[in-house]
Design a protein around this motif. Sequence first.
Motif, PDB file in Angstrom:
ATOM      1  N   ASP A   1      56.426  72.778  13.773  1.00  0.00           N
ATOM      2  CA  ASP A   1      55.185  73.327  13.217  1.00  0.00           C
ATOM      3  C   ASP A   1      55.534  74.285  12.081  1.00  0.00           C
ATOM      4  O   ASP A   1      56.431  75.107  12.233  1.00  0.00           O
ATOM      5  CB  ASP A   1      54.405  74.058  14.326  1.00  0.00           C
ATOM      6  CG  ASP A   1      52.975  74.355  13.913  1.00  0.00           C
ATOM      7  OD1 ASP A   1      52.523  73.821  12.886  1.00  0.00           O
ATOM      8  OD2 ASP A   1      52.321  75.133  14.623  1.00  0.00           O
TER       9      ASP A   1
ATOM     10  N   ARG B   1      53.623  62.667  11.785  1.00  0.00           N
ATOM     11  CA  ARG B   1      55.064  62.898  11.580  1.00  0.00           C
ATOM     12  C   ARG B   1      55.808  62.349  12.786  1.00  0.00           C
ATOM     13  O   ARG B   1      55.241  62.278  13.882  1.00  0.00           O
ATOM     14  CB  ARG B   1      55.376  64.391  11.436  1.00  0.00           C
ATOM     15  CG  ARG B   1      55.042  64.951  10.088  1.00  0.00           C
ATOM     16  CD  ARG B   1      55.446  66.417   9.976  1.00  0.00           C
ATOM     17  NE  ARG B   1      55.154  66.916   8.658  1.00  0.00           N
ATOM     18  CZ  ARG B   1      56.015  66.920   7.639  1.00  0.00           C
ATOM     19  NH1 ARG B   1      57.245  66.484   7.801  1.00  0.00           N
ATOM     20  NH2 ARG B   1      55.659  67.384   6.463  1.00  0.00           N
TER      21      ARG B   1
ATOM     22  N   VAL C   1      48.183  65.586   9.862  1.00  0.00           N
ATOM     23  CA  VAL C   1      48.641  66.001   8.527  1.00  0.00           C
ATOM     24  C   VAL C   1      47.906  65.266   7.409  1.00  0.00           C
ATOM     25  O   VAL C   1      47.919  65.707   6.258  1.00  0.00           O
ATOM     26  CB  VAL C   1      50.183  65.871   8.340  1.00  0.00           C
ATOM     27  CG1 VAL C   1      50.924  66.699   9.374  1.00  0.00           C
ATOM     28  CG2 VAL C   1      50.644  64.427   8.374  1.00  0.00           C
TER      29      VAL C   1
ATOM     30  N   THR D   1      44.688  67.466   7.107  1.00  0.00           N
ATOM     31  CA  THR D   1      44.859  68.840   6.608  1.00  0.00           C
ATOM     32  C   THR D   1      45.751  68.941   5.366  1.00  0.00           C
ATOM     33  O   THR D   1      46.024  70.059   4.930  1.00  0.00           O
ATOM     34  CB  THR D   1      45.472  69.726   7.714  1.00  0.00           C
ATOM     35  OG1 THR D   1      46.686  69.119   8.170  1.00  0.00           O
ATOM     36  CG2 THR D   1      44.528  69.902   8.891  1.00  0.00           C
TER      37      THR D   1
ATOM     38  N   PHE E   1      46.864  79.197  17.140  1.00  0.00           N
ATOM     39  CA  PHE E   1      46.879  78.837  15.720  1.00  0.00           C
ATOM     40  C   PHE E   1      46.499  80.073  14.907  1.00  0.00           C
ATOM     41  O   PHE E   1      45.471  80.708  15.167  1.00  0.00           O
ATOM     42  CB  PHE E   1      45.883  77.698  15.446  1.00  0.00           C
ATOM     43  CG  PHE E   1      45.782  77.363  13.992  1.00  0.00           C
ATOM     44  CD1 PHE E   1      46.695  76.510  13.400  1.00  0.00           C
ATOM     45  CD2 PHE E   1      44.799  77.936  13.198  1.00  0.00           C
ATOM     46  CE1 PHE E   1      46.630  76.220  12.041  1.00  0.00           C
ATOM     47  CE2 PHE E   1      44.732  77.656  11.835  1.00  0.00           C
ATOM     48  CZ  PHE E   1      45.651  76.787  11.267  1.00  0.00           C
TER      49      PHE E   1
HETATM   50  C1  HEM Z   1      46.800  72.768  18.628  1.00  0.00           C
HETATM   51  C2  HEM Z   1      46.520  72.825  17.360  1.00  0.00           C
HETATM   52  C3  HEM Z   1      47.471  72.396  16.276  1.00  0.00           C
HETATM   53  C4  HEM Z   1      48.709  71.837  16.359  1.00  0.00           C
HETATM   54  C5  HEM Z   1      49.502  71.448  17.609  1.00  0.00           C
HETATM   55  C6  HEM Z   1      49.173  71.641  15.009  1.00  0.00           C
HETATM   56  C7  HEM Z   1      50.394  71.080  14.677  1.00  0.00           C
HETATM   57  C8  HEM Z   1      50.800  70.774  13.396  1.00  0.00           C
HETATM   58  C9  HEM Z   1      51.993  70.065  13.046  1.00  0.00           C
HETATM   59  C10 HEM Z   1      53.026  69.562  14.054  1.00  0.00           C
HETATM   60  C11 HEM Z   1      52.029  69.945  11.706  1.00  0.00           C
HETATM   61  C12 HEM Z   1      53.105  69.224  10.867  1.00  0.00           C
HETATM   62  C13 HEM Z   1      54.198  70.104  10.324  1.00  0.00           C
HETATM   63  C14 HEM Z   1      53.759  71.189   9.396  1.00  0.00           C
HETATM   64  O1  HEM Z   1      53.600  70.995   8.186  1.00  0.00           O
HETATM   65  O2  HEM Z   1      53.533  72.276   9.904  1.00  0.00           O
HETATM   66  C15 HEM Z   1      50.851  70.588  11.188  1.00  0.00           C
HETATM   67  C16 HEM Z   1      50.522  70.679   9.873  1.00  0.00           C
HETATM   68  C17 HEM Z   1      49.433  71.351   9.402  1.00  0.00           C
HETATM   69  N1  HEM Z   1      48.410  71.895  10.126  1.00  0.00           N
HETATM   70 FE1  HEM Z   1      48.289  71.933  12.131  1.00  0.00          FE
HETATM   71  N2  HEM Z   1      48.217  72.087  14.147  1.00  0.00           N
HETATM   72  C18 HEM Z   1      47.156  72.549  14.876  1.00  0.00           C
HETATM   73  C19 HEM Z   1      45.963  73.077  14.409  1.00  0.00           C
HETATM   74  C20 HEM Z   1      45.666  73.225  13.083  1.00  0.00           C
HETATM   75  C21 HEM Z   1      44.440  73.785  12.568  1.00  0.00           C
HETATM   76  C22 HEM Z   1      43.275  74.288  13.419  1.00  0.00           C
HETATM   77  C23 HEM Z   1      44.547  73.778  11.207  1.00  0.00           C
HETATM   78  C24 HEM Z   1      43.560  74.258  10.172  1.00  0.00           C
HETATM   79  C25 HEM Z   1      42.253  74.229  10.337  1.00  0.00           C
HETATM   80  C26 HEM Z   1      45.844  73.223  10.874  1.00  0.00           C
HETATM   81  C27 HEM Z   1      46.344  73.108   9.598  1.00  0.00           C
HETATM   82  C28 HEM Z   1      47.533  72.481   9.272  1.00  0.00           C
HETATM   83  C29 HEM Z   1      48.011  72.326   7.908  1.00  0.00           C
HETATM   84  C30 HEM Z   1      47.368  72.880   6.650  1.00  0.00           C
HETATM   85  C31 HEM Z   1      49.192  71.599   7.975  1.00  0.00           C
HETATM   86  C32 HEM Z   1      50.079  71.158   6.816  1.00  0.00           C
HETATM   87  C33 HEM Z   1      49.459  69.922   6.169  1.00  0.00           C
HETATM   88  C34 HEM Z   1      50.203  69.522   4.904  1.00  0.00           C
HETATM   89  O3  HEM Z   1      49.933  70.111   3.840  1.00  0.00           O
HETATM   90  O4  HEM Z   1      51.059  68.630   5.017  1.00  0.00           O
HETATM   91  N3  HEM Z   1      46.493  72.897  12.035  1.00  0.00           N
HETATM   92  N4  HEM Z   1      50.106  71.081  12.234  1.00  0.00           N
END
Ligand code: HEM
Length: 294
Positions: free
Chosen positions: A133, A188, A205, A208, A236
Amino acid sequence: MKAVQPGVLAPAPPLARYLTFTLRPRGEPRRALLALSEIADGAKCVVGIGESLLRALGCRIEGMRPFPSYAGVGFEIPATPAALWCWLRGNDRGELVHCSRAIGQALGPAFTPESTIDAFRHGSGRDLTGYEDGTENPHGKKAVAAAVVDGMGDGLDGSTFVAVQQWVHDFERFESMSAKEQDNSIGRRRRDNKELDHAPPSAHVKRTAQESFTPEAFVVRRSMPWADATRAGLVFVAFGHSLDAFEAQLKRMVGAEDGIADALFKFTRPISGAYFWCPPVRKGRLDLRVVVKK
Ligand code: HEM
């Protein structure tokens, strides 16, 4: 660059604790906040102020607003506002306990404790599902540009807005999915963190992707796994110079634009959601000049 609370831009710590507080009826928050600023340096403890407390202080911060709530297909995005948020950061659980006590005592006359969540780093910075993450987080100047208010004047420059949600994972549901379905839900590959070339549009991904928004929606994520005796998931946490980028991402996740919900909702749900304004620091102390007038 005006001084942002250092914990915002630092990597997530090995251990953390999140505290929220509500204002007591007729509570007098000014003195309590000044007492808090003696303890909270913005590094070991990042502080955020909720809208209800800003109002009680007679202060309006441009860009601050209520957390949005949504109903998706079979899931809710709740809004659970609080007056005050403290993110305690460290590597010794005992110190976090004593720091929580000190904060509770400082705030005691005016605030009531609302929630305490213990969080920790998992492996190399993974969610409890095993996925890395934070990979696409901006770094250096880009992180500052994404997260830190600038050009708004003394007392505001260096501040940041934060969105905080506690998510509860359904591990049985997650483990019942095939490895391919799991990877597709994130977009991923868990094994090597490689982004999938042909991830479905519901992949997290894809939903977002920060560069895919107009304007681009970059945030600085500092999420951490949490657990209590029976449940676990992710806290988060996303910092932004405004709340717009987070809100645009969340809207896409729930499928508000195209009806496609984020595949994350197959195995995890938020049980809280709140926004806070995190004041800047000056000389190693919270700079509360715009909220607590002398
Ligand atoms: C349990 C909730 C969540 C989990 C397990 C989770 C997990 C992850 C994972 C594994 C990634 C891929 C690696 C990375 O770039 O960090 C990711 C990317 C991302 N997540 Fe989450 N996430 C969660 C909730 C959220 C929420 C609520 C938002 C925003 C509203 C969010 C926004 C993002 C963004 C902006 C990225 C990067 C996307 C990119 O530009 O490639 N995530 N998240």
